[in-house]
Write a protein that holds these residues in place. Structure first.
Motif, PDB file in Angstrom:
ATOM      1  N   GLU A  61       0.913  -1.412   0.083  1.00 41.38           N
ATOM      2  CA  GLU A  61       0.029   0.060  -0.097  1.00 41.38           C
ATOM      3  C   GLU A  61       0.941   1.268   0.116  1.00 41.38           C
ATOM      4  O   GLU A  61       0.743   2.475  -0.706  1.00 41.38           O
ATOM      5  N   GLN A  62       1.857   1.364   0.739  1.00 43.10           N
ATOM      6  CA  GLN A  62       2.769   2.465   0.864  1.00 43.10           C
ATOM      7  C   GLN A  62       3.533   2.515  -0.622  1.00 43.10           C
ATOM      8  O   GLN A  62       3.827   3.592  -0.816  1.00 43.10           O
ATOM      9  N   ALA A  63       4.016   1.582  -1.182  1.00 43.67           N
ATOM     10  CA  ALA A  63       4.699   1.346  -2.304  1.00 43.67           C
ATOM     11  C   ALA A  63       3.758   2.236  -3.340  1.00 43.67           C
ATOM     12  O   ALA A  63       4.146   3.050  -4.335  1.00 43.67           O
ATOM     13  N   GLN A  64       2.394   1.840  -3.461  1.00 42.52           N
ATOM     14  CA  GLN A  64       1.594   2.098  -4.353  1.00 42.52           C
ATOM     15  C   GLN A  64       1.361   3.624  -4.220  1.00 42.52           C
ATOM     16  O   GLN A  64       1.380   4.513  -5.139  1.00 42.52           O
ATOM     17  N   ALA A  65       1.294   4.232  -2.945  1.00 41.04           N
ATOM     18  CA  ALA A  65       1.200   5.589  -2.634  1.00 41.04           C
ATOM     19  C   ALA A  65       2.432   6.426  -3.177  1.00 41.04           C
ATOM     20  O   ALA A  65       2.214   7.306  -3.686  1.00 41.04           O
ATOM     21  N   VAL A  67       4.393   5.522  -5.493  1.00 39.61           N
ATOM     22  CA  VAL A  67       4.555   5.683  -7.099  1.00 39.61           C
ATOM     23  C   VAL A  67       3.473   6.538  -7.500  1.00 39.61           C
ATOM     24  O   VAL A  67       3.895   7.418  -8.408  1.00 39.61           O
ATOM     25  N   GLU A  68       2.298   6.774  -6.675  1.00 36.77           N
ATOM     26  CA  GLU A  68       1.337   7.755  -7.408  1.00 36.77           C
ATOM     27  C   GLU A  68       1.976   9.032  -6.970  1.00 36.77           C
ATOM     28  O   GLU A  68       1.570   9.977  -7.838  1.00 36.77           O
ATOM     29  N   LEU A  69       2.574   9.268  -5.939  1.00 38.90           N
ATOM     30  CA  LEU A  69       3.001  10.698  -5.846  1.00 38.90           C
ATOM     31  C   LEU A  69       4.097  10.770  -6.741  1.00 38.90           C
ATOM     32  O   LEU A  69       4.275  12.002  -7.246  1.00 38.90           O
ATOM     33  N   LEU A  70       5.089   9.877  -7.166  1.00 38.77           N
ATOM     34  CA  LEU A  70       5.971  10.454  -8.167  1.00 38.77           C
ATOM     35  C   LEU A  70       5.387  10.570  -9.548  1.00 38.77           C
ATOM     36  O   LEU A  70       6.017  11.019 -10.384  1.00 38.77           O
ATOM     37  N   ASP A  71       4.266   9.826  -9.929  1.00 37.93           N
ATOM     38  CA  ASP A  71       3.658  10.050 -11.190  1.00 37.93           C
ATOM     39  C   ASP A  71       2.668  11.219 -11.356  1.00 37.93           C
ATOM     40  O   ASP A  71       2.317  11.424 -12.329  1.00 37.93           O
ATOM     41  N   ARG A  72       2.756  12.117 -10.364  1.00 40.64           N
ATOM     42  CA  ARG A  72       1.648  13.137 -10.305  1.00 40.64           C
ATOM     43  C   ARG A  72       2.452  14.231 -11.248  1.00 40.64           C
ATOM     44  O   ARG A  72       3.839  14.363 -11.312  1.00 40.64           O
ATOM     45  N   PRO A  73       1.664  14.867 -11.841  1.00 39.08           N
ATOM     46  CA  PRO A  73       2.324  15.960 -12.737  1.00 39.08           C
ATOM     47  C   PRO A  73       3.103  16.961 -11.980  1.00 39.08           C
ATOM     48  O   PRO A  73       2.872  17.115 -10.889  1.00 39.08           O
TER      49      PRO A  73
END
Length: 92
Positions: A61-65, A67-73
């Motif tokens: 769950e932490q890894a997914q969050a 990755v989502e932060l890294l993928d944000r514009p």
């Protein structure tokens, strides 16, 4: 860790009698001089301490969050732009 260059720096240690006994017994069991045993042991812990500052573990769950932060514009960050526009303190 094998040191191939001559040793020129000196470190001093003060130990309790119990610490001295433990270190000497462990060095003897490891077939190393006391100096080599202490240096090898201290370097292993130092390297692990340094690695701990660069490596972090995340659950799924932490890894997914993360990755989502890294993928944000990319967002405009005036404070960061200001900081990066200044000369480095060591370049003066």
């Amino acid at each position: 860790m094998t040191i191939s260059t001559p040793r020129s720096s000196r470190l001093g240690l003060r130990t309790t009698p119990q610490q001295d006994t433990v270190l000497r017994r462990a060095a003897k069991l490891a077939n190393k001089s006391l100096t080599d045993f202490i240096l090898d042991s201290a370097c292993q812990v130092a390297e692990q301490t340094l690695l701990d500052q660069r490596l972090f573990l995340l659950d799924g769950e932490q890894a997914q969050a993360f990755v989502e932060l890294l993928d944000r514009p990319v967002q405009d960050n005036p404070g960061l732009q200001d900081l990066l526009s200044r000369p480095a303190p060591w370049s003066n």
